[in-house]
Design an enzyme around this catalytic site. Structure first.
Site, short mmCIF file in Angstrom:
data_model
loop_
_atom_site.label_atom_id
_atom_site.label_comp_id
_atom_site.label_asym_id
_atom_site.label_seq_id
_atom_site.Cartn_x
_atom_site.Cartn_y
_atom_site.Cartn_z
N GLY A 171 51.81 66.32 65.38
CA GLY A 171 52.36 67.59 65.86
C GLY A 171 51.63 68.79 65.28
O GLY A 171 50.94 68.69 64.27
N ASN A 174 51.41 60.81 59.49
CA ASN A 174 51.52 59.40 59.14
C ASN A 174 50.77 58.45 60.07
O ASN A 174 50.07 57.56 59.61
CB ASN A 174 53.00 58.99 59.12
CG ASN A 174 53.55 59.02 57.69
OD1 ASN A 174 52.83 58.65 56.76
ND2 ASN A 174 54.77 59.48 57.53
N ILE A 187 54.05 70.00 58.77
CA ILE A 187 54.95 71.06 58.33
C ILE A 187 56.12 70.47 57.54
O ILE A 187 56.74 71.15 56.76
CB ILE A 187 55.52 71.90 59.51
CG1 ILE A 187 56.36 71.07 60.48
CG2 ILE A 187 54.43 72.65 60.22
CD1 ILE A 187 57.22 71.93 61.40
N ASP A 188 56.39 69.18 57.74
CA ASP A 188 57.57 68.56 57.12
C ASP A 188 57.43 68.38 55.61
O ASP A 188 58.43 68.19 54.93
CB ASP A 188 57.86 67.20 57.77
CG ASP A 188 58.28 67.35 59.21
OD1 ASP A 188 59.01 68.32 59.50
OD2 ASP A 188 57.89 66.52 60.04
N MET A 241 63.73 72.85 61.49
CA MET A 241 63.22 71.49 61.69
C MET A 241 63.35 70.64 60.42
O MET A 241 63.48 71.17 59.32
CB MET A 241 61.76 71.53 62.15
CG MET A 241 61.60 71.97 63.61
SD MET A 241 59.84 72.01 64.10
CE MET A 241 60.01 72.35 65.87
N ARG A 292 63.87 66.18 60.30
CA ARG A 292 64.78 65.08 60.63
C ARG A 292 65.19 64.33 59.37
O ARG A 292 66.33 63.91 59.23
CB ARG A 292 64.11 64.06 61.58
CG ARG A 292 63.81 64.58 62.96
CD ARG A 292 65.02 65.01 63.74
NE ARG A 292 65.80 63.91 64.29
CZ ARG A 292 66.98 64.06 64.88
NH1 ARG A 292 67.53 65.26 64.99
NH2 ARG A 292 67.63 63.03 65.36
N ARG A 330 56.37 76.07 63.68
CA ARG A 330 55.18 75.26 63.42
C ARG A 330 53.92 75.88 64.03
O ARG A 330 52.83 75.38 63.83
CB ARG A 330 55.37 73.85 63.95
CG ARG A 330 55.41 73.74 65.45
CD ARG A 330 55.66 72.31 65.89
NE ARG A 330 55.56 72.20 67.33
CZ ARG A 330 56.19 71.31 68.07
NH1 ARG A 330 56.97 70.42 67.50
NH2 ARG A 330 56.04 71.26 69.38
#
Lengths: 402, 402
Positions: B11, B108, B137-138, B182, B184, B293
């Site tokens: 992403g 990943n 960004i996570d 955002m 999860r 993002r």
């Protein structure tokens, strides 16, 4: 010499503090006023005598701070006959604070208040002047070419659409992204999405405004067509689109939540579900939401400078003895962008909504024309010289409100 | 001499093109490569031989353009035993284009691809090297201190929360604004909302992360308490919050749309309905959505510079003959912010998620601690020198993708 007083009302914009800064700067530079006072929370706060001295405020920093430094109210002053005590109270407080001029920065309700208070002053032979300084991101006021706050909102919306284009373009798949933009009655904000287009970018592919009756079948046809051509499709839509009977299209999306209450989806979400159902491709809705009216970091320099100028001009007009007027802006040409300031009788704009002209919308009703783009383009030019502190915008301290 | 090839996957972030710019710049400045090639749409595009020469690209402009200049794919390369022909095809194309080093910038899945291809190269005694340059960004990758893209997202989120504070503060009424962010599985992004707090601003008043089991009753208690104290309450919440049984709280909000399909509300919307039902005050949900993002205009200079440096460092490591590694960043101190780059075996991070440590979340589970803030603060520092054209950011032409 006496004091002037300024207040703000209605919903936030990124430029409403620039108008405030203009009034403060104008008052300070004039020889007509001792102090420039501010009432918190509009005319409601004034009635509670929530007043502070703004004379020595940092007007540069103020002009770049979004939303209302003085807070706001949503309050429609009753007719005199229904509440004479409110009028008397307001005039008592103004006189007690030695105020001879009241500047009200806001939208339709604020202009209505200016109208009523100036009429009352005339009737009672009071010498206090009332001047309206308009603002609204919606750009739907008549008489004036455009409204302070619109240019900054348009710049943020167009920037977001350009960035959404970069985001959606990365996968070679078919998808539809619906971007919901503010505007219950007029399509000025949604139309500004067209400014995202440039040498390489054709997003948004479709734009729907409240000025055109929304036709579900044509919408589905248009989206299918764009999917064929572009794969990834981005649609900009006003929250206020309605069908041919004038019914908001969101009203078709009512569902019952787990508490048994009826809930309406947003306009974007309603179209997302429609696309999924009728076309069967990946679809998602993005609501730009609050940031479009409050993203001070992406304010338009043109908008900020014009807003300051309107505030300063309001002070000049007060010095000339005007009352019961609203400041207006008039355009002489798009290229080079040339305007001048003027005033209009406060009642000339009351309650009227300026829609996007039909000739600025294409025949199919799914896009704006070049004329629309030429109109908006000058309003988003220039970037503000915002300072940062610890990595974030260095805005005015609003602890009075928090 | 041979060529190197670079591709992007996963992403978007505001910094993934900065890593690309770093690889291109590093390759150009090295004496090891003739050309720096780019594959469109990740490893999928590589298999279709969608290759372009990046050697002479404008790396400054590229580094400030959000999302993926080369496009992306979401593709997990099968195990060799299941699809040997894919491996052979990739190696044939790389050899045909005289590529001896493949840089893969992504999350990943991309690191998994690097792992598989480098293992295949070893097994087949092929000399092609594979190096992973992470981004997300996570911020949920292990081994590395933080990931490129996170700092820019954190800066945009914190800025938005500060601006939302200015927006919500204006009315002296009781209201609750839920900002959905955002994330999860990990709360790094929602936690960054805490950086909006400054000398005068205490928004957001509450922060909920997926690391803590969400308790509806405690939430309502906390919100009531904050309404008492502040009137206008702003809550930051990760989209991924779950109850004590690990069930996403959005699953409680299922409704049926007019087509008879079950629809989940977003997390923010679910909490909005809960607040309306249980407390009965005005409530609204704001989803920051795609812009967090992809808002390149609010990228963190620190993030962009680090991303460029990681790209350049990857080229250095390739010149040293490394393969099957991922670039990592390690922090020596917060103040002054000091880091160094290194590498880790690509399999060390595979499939693991780095959560916000429990000790960085307060005891009540409704806020982050000062340690969290000290960790993120250096990552959002500095503003990029972005050029504007016609009032909008002047990003790289992505017409190859549109």
């Amino acid at each position: 010499m006496a004091n002037c007083l300024v207040a703000q009302s209605g919903g936030p914009t990124s430029a409403i503090n620039a108008s405030l800064a203009g009034v403060v700067r104008g008052a300070k530079n004039s020889k007509s006023f001792d102090k420039c006072l501010g009432a918190l929370h509009g005319v409601q706060g004034l009635m509670n005598e929530e007043i502070k001295d703004l004379t020595d405020i940092d007007t540069k920093k103020l002009s770049l701070t979004p939303s209302m430094y003085l807070g706001s109210c949503r309050y429609k002053l009753p007719e005199y006959a229904d509440a004479p005590e409110e009028y008397e109270k307001i005039f008592d407080i103004l006189k007690k604070n030695d105020v001879d001029t009241f500047f009200y920065i806001g939208g339709n309700d604020s202009m209505d208040t200016v109208s009523k208070l100036s009429a009352y002053a005339s009737a009672k032979d009071e010498s206090i002047q009332f001047i309206g300084v308009p603002k609204t991101i919606d750009n739907d006021l008549c008489v004036t070419d455009h409204t302070p706050g619109y240019g900054s909102a348009a710049k943020f919306i167009a920037t977001t659409l350009l960035e959404v284009s970069h985001d959606t373009a990365i996968y070679p798949i078919k998808s539809v992204t619906i971007v919901e933009i503010m505007g219950r009655d007029a399509g000025w904000l949604a139309g500004a999405a067209a400014l995202a287009r440039n040498d390489y970018n054709v997003v948004p592919h479709l734009i729907y405004l409240p000025e055109v009756a929304f036709n579900e079948d044509e919408f589905i046809e248009d989206v299918k067509d764009m999917i064929e051509k572009h794969g990834n499709v981005v649609v900009a839509v006003s929250e206020g689109i309605k069908d041919k009977d004038g019914v908001y299209i969101t009203s078709s999306s009512a569902t019952e939540d787990k508490f048994g209450h009826s809930q309406l989806s947003g306009t974007g979400k309603t179209l997302e579900l429609l696309v999924k159902e009728k076309i069967g491709v990946k679809a998602r809705a993005v609501e730009i939401n609050i940031p479009q009216r409050t993203a001070g970091h992406m304010a338009s320099l043109t908008d900020i400078e014009e807003s300051i100028a309107q505030g300063e001009f309001a002070v000049e007009k007060a010095e000339e003895g005007m009352s019961g007027v609203m400041i207006t802006i008039h355009r002489l040409s798009d290229i080079p962008y040339t305007t001048y300031l003027s005033t209009t009788d406060i009642d000339d704009t009351a309650g009227l909504i300026k829609h996007v002209p039909k000739k600025w919308i294409n025949k199919r009703g799914n896009d704006v024309t070049d004329e629309f783009i030429q109109y908006v383009k000058p309003l988003i030019q220039g970037e503000v010289d915002l300072k940062y502190k610890d990595g974030l915008p260095d805005y005015m301290d609003i602890s009075d409100l928090l």
